[in-house]
Design a protein around this motif. Structure first.
Motif, mmCIF file in Angstrom:
data_model
loop_
_atom_site.group_PDB
_atom_site.id
_atom_site.type_symbol
_atom_site.label_atom_id
_atom_site.label_comp_id
_atom_site.label_asym_id
_atom_site.label_seq_id
_atom_site.Cartn_x
_atom_site.Cartn_y
_atom_site.Cartn_z
ATOM 1 N N VAL A 199 0.858 -1.181 0.000
ATOM 2 C CA VAL A 199 0.000 0.000 0.000
ATOM 3 C C VAL A 199 0.892 1.228 0.000
ATOM 4 C CG1 VAL A 199 -1.719 1.308 1.294
ATOM 5 C CG2 VAL A 199 -1.856 -1.192 1.214
ATOM 6 N N THR A 200 0.693 2.128 -0.947
ATOM 7 C CA THR A 200 1.478 3.357 -1.046
ATOM 8 C C THR A 200 0.616 4.545 -0.670
ATOM 9 O OG1 THR A 200 2.829 2.412 -2.824
ATOM 10 C CG2 THR A 200 2.881 4.803 -2.565
ATOM 11 N N LEU A 201 1.123 5.369 0.253
ATOM 12 C CA LEU A 201 0.362 6.512 0.760
ATOM 13 C C LEU A 201 1.239 7.758 0.754
ATOM 14 C CD1 LEU A 201 -1.260 4.537 3.690
ATOM 15 C CD2 LEU A 201 -2.493 5.432 1.707
ATOM 16 N N PRO A 202 0.627 8.941 0.701
ATOM 17 C CA PRO A 202 1.418 10.177 0.541
ATOM 18 C C PRO A 202 2.090 10.699 1.803
ATOM 19 C CG PRO A 202 -0.932 10.676 0.519
ATOM 20 C CD PRO A 202 -0.816 9.176 0.528
ATOM 21 N N SER A 203 1.665 10.259 2.992
ATOM 22 C CA SER A 203 2.262 10.794 4.219
ATOM 23 C C SER A 203 2.209 9.749 5.329
ATOM 24 C CB SER A 203 1.521 12.055 4.682
ATOM 25 O OG SER A 203 0.248 11.718 5.224
ATOM 26 N N LEU A 204 2.982 9.979 6.379
ATOM 27 C CA LEU A 204 2.971 9.070 7.527
ATOM 28 C C LEU A 204 1.643 9.140 8.271
ATOM 29 C CD1 LEU A 204 6.599 9.580 8.859
ATOM 30 C CD2 LEU A 204 5.670 7.520 7.795
ATOM 31 N N GLN A 205 1.007 10.310 8.273
ATOM 32 C CA GLN A 205 -0.314 10.410 8.901
ATOM 33 C C GLN A 205 -1.323 9.543 8.154
ATOM 34 O OE1 GLN A 205 -1.146 12.202 11.875
ATOM 35 N NE2 GLN A 205 -2.813 10.737 11.590
ATOM 36 N N ASP A 206 -1.194 9.479 6.832
ATOM 37 C CA ASP A 206 -2.073 8.610 6.044
ATOM 38 C C ASP A 206 -1.798 7.140 6.345
ATOM 39 O OD1 ASP A 206 -3.650 10.471 4.497
ATOM 40 O OD2 ASP A 206 -1.809 10.983 3.441
ATOM 41 N N VAL A 207 -0.533 6.808 6.651
ATOM 42 C CA VAL A 207 -0.197 5.437 7.046
ATOM 43 C C VAL A 207 -0.955 5.065 8.327
ATOM 44 C CG1 VAL A 207 1.649 3.956 7.930
ATOM 45 C CG2 VAL A 207 2.061 5.407 5.933
ATOM 46 N N VAL A 208 -0.897 5.950 9.313
ATOM 47 C CA VAL A 208 -1.614 5.706 10.571
ATOM 48 C C VAL A 208 -3.114 5.603 10.319
ATOM 49 C CG1 VAL A 208 -2.193 6.694 12.826
ATOM 50 C CG2 VAL A 208 0.160 6.816 11.979
ATOM 51 N N ASN A 209 -3.646 6.533 9.525
ATOM 52 C CA ASN A 209 -5.087 6.533 9.235
ATOM 53 C C ASN A 209 -5.509 5.247 8.527
ATOM 54 O OD1 ASN A 209 -5.156 9.078 10.323
ATOM 55 N ND2 ASN A 209 -5.213 10.143 8.360
ATOM 56 N N TYR A 210 -4.632 4.711 7.692
ATOM 57 C CA TYR A 210 -4.940 3.478 6.963
ATOM 58 C C TYR A 210 -5.203 2.330 7.941
ATOM 59 C CZ TYR A 210 -4.286 -0.665 4.045
ATOM 60 O OH TYR A 210 -4.462 -1.875 3.417
ATOM 61 N N PHE A 211 -4.322 2.179 8.933
ATOM 62 C CA PHE A 211 -4.511 1.106 9.913
ATOM 63 C C PHE A 211 -5.793 1.302 10.722
ATOM 64 C CE2 PHE A 211 0.015 0.516 9.056
ATOM 65 C CZ PHE A 211 0.133 -0.862 9.078
ATOM 66 N N VAL A 212 -6.089 2.544 11.061
ATOM 67 C CA VAL A 212 -7.297 2.830 11.850
ATOM 68 C C VAL A 212 -8.551 2.492 11.051
ATOM 69 C CG1 VAL A 212 -8.639 4.661 12.971
ATOM 70 C CG2 VAL A 212 -6.146 4.604 13.237
ATOM 71 N N THR A 213 -8.601 2.940 9.797
ATOM 72 C CA THR A 213 -9.812 2.721 8.993
ATOM 73 C C THR A 213 -9.970 1.252 8.588
ATOM 74 O OG1 THR A 213 -8.584 3.356 6.995
ATOM 75 C CG2 THR A 213 -9.853 5.063 8.109
ATOM 76 N N GLN A 214 -8.849 0.582 8.295
ATOM 77 C CA GLN A 214 -8.928 -0.821 7.874
ATOM 78 C C GLN A 214 -9.409 -1.729 9.007
ATOM 79 O OE1 GLN A 214 -8.324 -2.352 4.699
ATOM 80 N NE2 GLN A 214 -8.632 -0.196 4.177
ATOM 81 N N THR A 215 -9.171 -1.319 10.256
ATOM 82 C CA THR A 215 -9.627 -2.119 11.403
ATOM 83 C C THR A 215 -10.909 -1.550 12.001
ATOM 84 O OG1 THR A 215 -8.261 -0.829 12.949
ATOM 85 C CG2 THR A 215 -7.263 -2.790 11.964
ATOM 86 N N ARG A 216 -11.509 -0.606 11.280
ATOM 87 C CA ARG A 216 -12.756 0.038 11.717
ATOM 88 C C ARG A 216 -12.635 0.599 13.134
ATOM 89 N NH1 ARG A 216 -17.560 -3.875 9.220
ATOM 90 N NH2 ARG A 216 -16.755 -3.844 7.078
ATOM 91 N N GLY A 217 -11.483 1.207 13.391
ATOM 92 C CA GLY A 217 -11.294 1.881 14.674
ATOM 93 C C GLY A 217 -10.798 0.997 15.795
ATOM 94 N N ASN A 218 -10.598 -0.303 15.520
ATOM 95 C CA ASN A 218 -10.067 -1.171 16.574
ATOM 96 C C ASN A 218 -8.625 -0.802 16.922
ATOM 97 O OD1 ASN A 218 -12.331 -2.786 17.058
ATOM 98 N ND2 ASN A 218 -11.935 -3.987 15.214
ATOM 99 N N LEU A 219 -7.890 -0.294 15.929
ATOM 100 C CA LEU A 219 -6.558 0.234 16.208
ATOM 101 C C LEU A 219 -6.674 1.731 16.420
ATOM 102 C CD1 LEU A 219 -4.275 -1.702 13.693
ATOM 103 C CD2 LEU A 219 -4.388 -1.994 16.183
ATOM 104 N N LYS A 220 -6.088 2.212 17.507
ATOM 105 C CA LYS A 220 -6.123 3.628 17.827
ATOM 106 C C LYS A 220 -4.692 4.119 18.083
ATOM 107 C CE LYS A 220 -10.706 3.559 20.000
ATOM 108 N NZ LYS A 220 -11.008 2.141 19.637
ATOM 109 N N PRO A 221 -4.334 5.299 17.542
ATOM 110 C CA PRO A 221 -2.988 5.838 17.754
ATOM 111 C C PRO A 221 -2.662 5.943 19.248
ATOM 112 C CG PRO A 221 -4.137 7.101 16.073
ATOM 113 C CD PRO A 221 -5.159 6.182 16.692
ATOM 114 N N PHE A 222 -1.467 5.550 19.608
ATOM 115 C CA PHE A 222 -0.997 5.610 21.000
ATOM 116 C C PHE A 222 -0.516 7.025 21.290
ATOM 117 C CE2 PHE A 222 2.038 5.239 24.414
ATOM 118 C CZ PHE A 222 1.540 4.273 25.259
ATOM 119 N N VAL A 223 -1.253 7.748 22.123
ATOM 120 C CA VAL A 223 -0.909 9.129 22.467
ATOM 121 C C VAL A 223 -0.877 9.259 23.983
ATOM 122 C CG1 VAL A 223 -1.536 11.561 22.263
ATOM 123 C CG2 VAL A 223 -1.994 10.000 20.353
ATOM 124 N N ILE A 224 0.276 9.631 24.512
ATOM 125 C CA ILE A 224 0.431 9.749 25.971
ATOM 126 C C ILE A 224 -0.292 11.000 26.449
ATOM 127 C CG2 ILE A 224 2.097 10.094 27.839
ATOM 128 C CD1 ILE A 224 4.086 8.498 26.181
#
Length: 268
Positions: free
Chosen positions: A241-266
């Motif tokens: 999968v090719t994406l234009p930015s690292l934020q899009d990489v993170v968003n890809y995982f979130v959307t593909q798992t329908r929100g089951n994956l969530k970014p780790f933010v302290i």
């Protein structure tokens, strides 16, 4: 008969002498072309970033510097741009004028600019064009500089300099951490309430990696390689999968798992 060469001090002795003279920790070194305000020509120096000072040496083996520049009151730093002759240039705006710096190439220029912003703003610049290995070193330098300031100020808390101007911020995801694979796994295991997806440097320091932890039938940890290619990022999956930015990489995982994956933010 050839005249005898002047004996040169050993590299370790040179380092010790410079350390004694400056009294500051060395964070980055290399050749830079330098031009001060009102000067017509660039001049090449062996340059050292120590604390929030730039020291310029006429020669790589010179034990004493010929010039120095205090960059602690840095106002701004332009983006790195090619000069049309193969080199890369950027300008520091200081309280006493401008300092133009020129590196061999854009990658080297961005590294110098990144380290300078790290020590002057006490914050690692969120620049996607920096390599994971460079970001890791900048985070290490940031911690060293905070400790140095704390010791010098006699305070139990580090001084907070101004936050970096918005112009230096780009879209590095909030879930990026300069941690190892093992450290990312431990962060996810110990703090599930913060999220379950971390973006981090790859083990080779040239690529990125995504570490995830999902509670399915049992806790399941996975790692995905993310490769910078030009201005894009490729996730190594069964079908790339090719994406234009690292934020899009993170968003890809979130959307593909329908929100089951969530970014780790302290959260503090």
């Amino acid at each position: 008969e050839q005249p005898e060469e002047t004996p040169q001090p050993a590299p370790r002795r040179i380092f010790q002498e410079r350390q004694r003279i400056t009294g500051l920790p060395l964070y980055l070194q290399g050749y830079l072309s330098v031009r001060h305000s009102r000067c017509q020509e660039f001049r090449v120096y062996w340059t050292e970033l120590r604390g929030t000072m730039l020291f310029f040496y006429d020669d790589k083996k010179a034990p004493t510097y010929s010039q120095k520049s205090d960059i602690s009151a840095l106002t701004s730093a332009t983006n790195v741009y090619p000069d049309g002759k193969g080199s890369a240039q950027f300008i520091l705006t200081l309280s006493n004028g401008e300092l133009e710096l020129k590196a061999d190439d854009c990658e080297c220029g961005k590294e110098w600019r990144g380290f300078i912003l790290t020590v002057t703003k006490l914050s690692v610049p969120l620049d996607e064009s920096l390599l994971p290995g460079q970001l890791t070193r900048m985070h290490e330098v940031l911690e060293k500089e905070k400790k140095r300031i704390t010791l010098n100020s006699g305070s139990s808390t580090p001084l907070n300099r101004r936050s970096p101007p918005s112009s230096t911020l780009t879209t590095m995801p909030a879930c990026f951490y300069a941690v190892s694979r093992q450290e990312a796994m431990e962060m996810l295991e110990k703090n599930p309430s913060y999220g379950n997806l971390i973006l981090r440097p790859g083990s080779d320091s040239k690529n990125y990696a995504v570490t995830t932890r999902q509670e399915l039938d049992a806790p399941r940890l996975k790692h995905y390689k993310v490769i910078p290619k030009g201005t894009s990022y490729v996730i190594e999956l069964e079908r790339e999968v090719t994406l234009p930015s690292l934020q899009d990489v993170v968003n890809y995982f979130v959307t593909q798992t329908r929100g089951n994956l969530k970014p780790f933010v302290i959260r503090t």
